[in-house]
Design an enzyme around this catalytic site. Structure first.
Site, short mmCIF file in Angstrom:
data_model
loop_
_atom_site.label_atom_id
_atom_site.label_comp_id
_atom_site.label_asym_id
_atom_site.label_seq_id
_atom_site.Cartn_x
_atom_site.Cartn_y
_atom_site.Cartn_z
N HIS A 199 -1.14 2.58 -5.01
CA HIS A 199 -0.77 4.00 -5.51
C HIS A 199 0.55 4.35 -4.64
O HIS A 199 1.04 3.72 -3.95
CB HIS A 199 -1.88 4.97 -5.15
CG HIS A 199 -2.37 4.76 -3.40
ND1 HIS A 199 -1.46 5.03 -2.55
CD2 HIS A 199 -3.39 4.04 -3.02
CE1 HIS A 199 -1.98 4.86 -1.36
NE2 HIS A 199 -3.31 4.26 -1.52
N ASP A 221 0.90 -1.14 0.07
CA ASP A 221 0.04 0.03 0.04
C ASP A 221 0.99 1.42 -0.12
O ASP A 221 1.78 1.21 0.75
CB ASP A 221 -1.00 0.11 1.04
CG ASP A 221 -2.12 0.76 1.19
OD1 ASP A 221 -1.91 2.02 0.66
OD2 ASP A 221 -3.31 0.65 1.58
N GLU A 271 -0.79 -7.97 2.22
CA GLU A 271 -0.59 -6.67 2.20
C GLU A 271 0.55 -6.14 3.05
O GLU A 271 0.60 -6.07 4.16
CB GLU A 271 -1.75 -6.02 2.24
CG GLU A 271 -1.71 -4.41 1.97
CD GLU A 271 -2.79 -3.55 2.54
OE1 GLU A 271 -3.38 -3.75 3.45
OE2 GLU A 271 -3.01 -2.45 2.09
N SER A 283 -6.92 3.94 -1.18
CA SER A 283 -6.84 2.67 -1.35
C SER A 283 -8.29 1.79 -1.56
O SER A 283 -8.21 0.62 -1.76
CB SER A 283 -6.28 2.33 -0.03
OG SER A 283 -5.00 2.77 0.10
N HIS A 302 2.21 8.82 4.52
CA HIS A 302 1.37 9.96 5.19
C HIS A 302 2.15 10.40 6.15
O HIS A 302 1.98 11.88 6.51
CB HIS A 302 -0.05 9.18 5.53
CG HIS A 302 -0.76 8.77 4.63
ND1 HIS A 302 -1.39 9.81 3.85
CD2 HIS A 302 -1.24 7.57 4.14
CE1 HIS A 302 -2.32 8.80 3.30
NE2 HIS A 302 -2.26 7.85 3.24
MG MG Z 1 -4.29 -0.69 2.61
ZN ZN Z 2 -3.13 5.96 2.15
#
Ligand code: MG
Ligand code: ZN
Length: 356
Positions: free
Chosen positions: A293, A36, A245, A77, A254
């Protein structure tokens, strides 16, 4: 309209016959790994920083994917998870539904429909946007209690991640862990206990919400969870689907925290190593690794290659719209070369399974 019906008819032609008739070039199983927030700069940073154990570098079949959602050039997401899981563009924050809220069948659900076992291993809550996109159908990713309820109605054989509070501390007072236990799930507090059990279905909730950061004591949950899932799902199986993941690569982005980011990238790389070893021993498996992304707009600004000094800057505390690398290894991997959209990753996987 006609095209859409035609499309649906093709989808419905998915059968185990079509798999067996093309046994030699089709994978039996898929391991789908999602970093992620993992764009090319996250992979570059990890590559330049670390000296050894470069599992990404072992993979020769590489592509690039666009990630935009139906309503924004920069996806969240939910929309990108839905694109990867269902092959359809949707609005940001949607989970497993189209722009009107209609449910979309996920790749995990295709496998379950064929009575093939499935699993999810994550370091966020198991109800977070990315894993939820593979089994839930909700217009808003924030409804984690509703998503937990949907998960409790599924038969996903291996579940490893956080989010226990969405099952036990709910506004409707239901105890979904008890419900899952009653329908045959073994619920375990550690991976070791789950490993020792003979339960057909295991759920290992490891935190109330997200798991700890890798650089704050999470340990080897992601790679050991991947190992556990591969052992359980491959036992006597005719094929399986596993999604793994590296959830917190995004959270480090972030937070513009490069120490956290590097620890999460190393952790994801270790889990990739487990998957590569499995594919080497089980060559009828396809491994696909991508990001949903990029997060943070990470740039490599200066450094020294001989001392592994790498200086970085983030230009954002949110997601960005850059292309995302796609790595494929094992049976059918050559189909993932080139430049395409994130929805094509689902189509390629389903096509290889003889479902499309
Ligand atoms: Mg995620
Ligand atoms: Zn995010």
């Amino acid at each position: 309209m006609f095209l859409r019906f035609f499309f649906l008819a093709l989808l419905l032609s998915c059968s185990s016959d079509s798999i067996s008739s093309q046994k030699n070039d089709k994978p039996k199983s898929i391991i789908f790994m999602i970093g992620d927030g993992m764009g090319l700069s996250q992979v570059s940073y990890f590559h330049l920083k670390s000296n050894s154990n470069q599992n990404f570098a072992k993979i020769k079949q590489i592509g690039f994917a666009t990630t935009y959602s139906s309503d924004n050039l920069v996806t969240d997401s939910g929309a990108s998870g839905t694109a990867l899981a269902t092959g359809e563009k949707t609005k940001n924050y949607a989970i497993g539904v189209d722009t009107l809220g209609n449910s979309l069948k996920t790749i995990l659900e295709y496998f379950e429909e064929k009575k093939l076992p499935t699993g999810l291993v994550v370091t966020s809550s198991i109800t977070h946007a990315t894993p939820a996109s593979f089994y839930a159908h909700e217009l808003s990713r924030g409804s984690e209690e509703a998503i937990a309820l949907q998960l409790s109605d599924k038969e996903i054989e291996v579940l490893v991640g956080g989010g226990e509070k969405f099952f036990t501390q709910r506004k409707d007072s239901l105890n979904l862990l008890e419900k899952m236990q009653q329908k045959g799930y073994g619920i375990f507090k550690t991976l070791a206990e789950a490993k020792g059990s003979t339960s057909q279905k295991v759920f290992v909730p490891l935190a109330a919400d997200g798991l700890p950061k890798k650089n704050e004591g999470r340990g080897e949950i992601l790679s050991e969870g991947t190992q556990l899932a591969l052992e359980k799902l491959s036992k006597g199986s005719k094929g399986f689907f596993l999604m793994v993941e590296g959830s917190q690569i995004d959270w480090a982005g972030h937070g513009n925290d490069f120490v956290y980011l590097l620890a999460e990238m190393e952790d994801f790389n270790t889990a990739i190593g487990v998957a590569i070893d499995f594919v080497d021993k089980n060559p009828e498996t396809l491994l696909v690794i991508t990001g949903d992304h990029e997060t943070g707009g990470l740039a490599i600004t200066s450094g020294n290659h001989s001392t592994n000094e790498v200086n970085v800057k983030f230009v954002s505390t949110s997601h960005t719209g850059v292309l995302i690398p796609v790595y494929a290894y094992g049976k059918g991997a050559e189909n993932f070369q080139g430049f395409y959209d994130n929805t094509d990753i689902f189509r390629k996987m389903l096509d290889l399974m003889g479902c499309f």
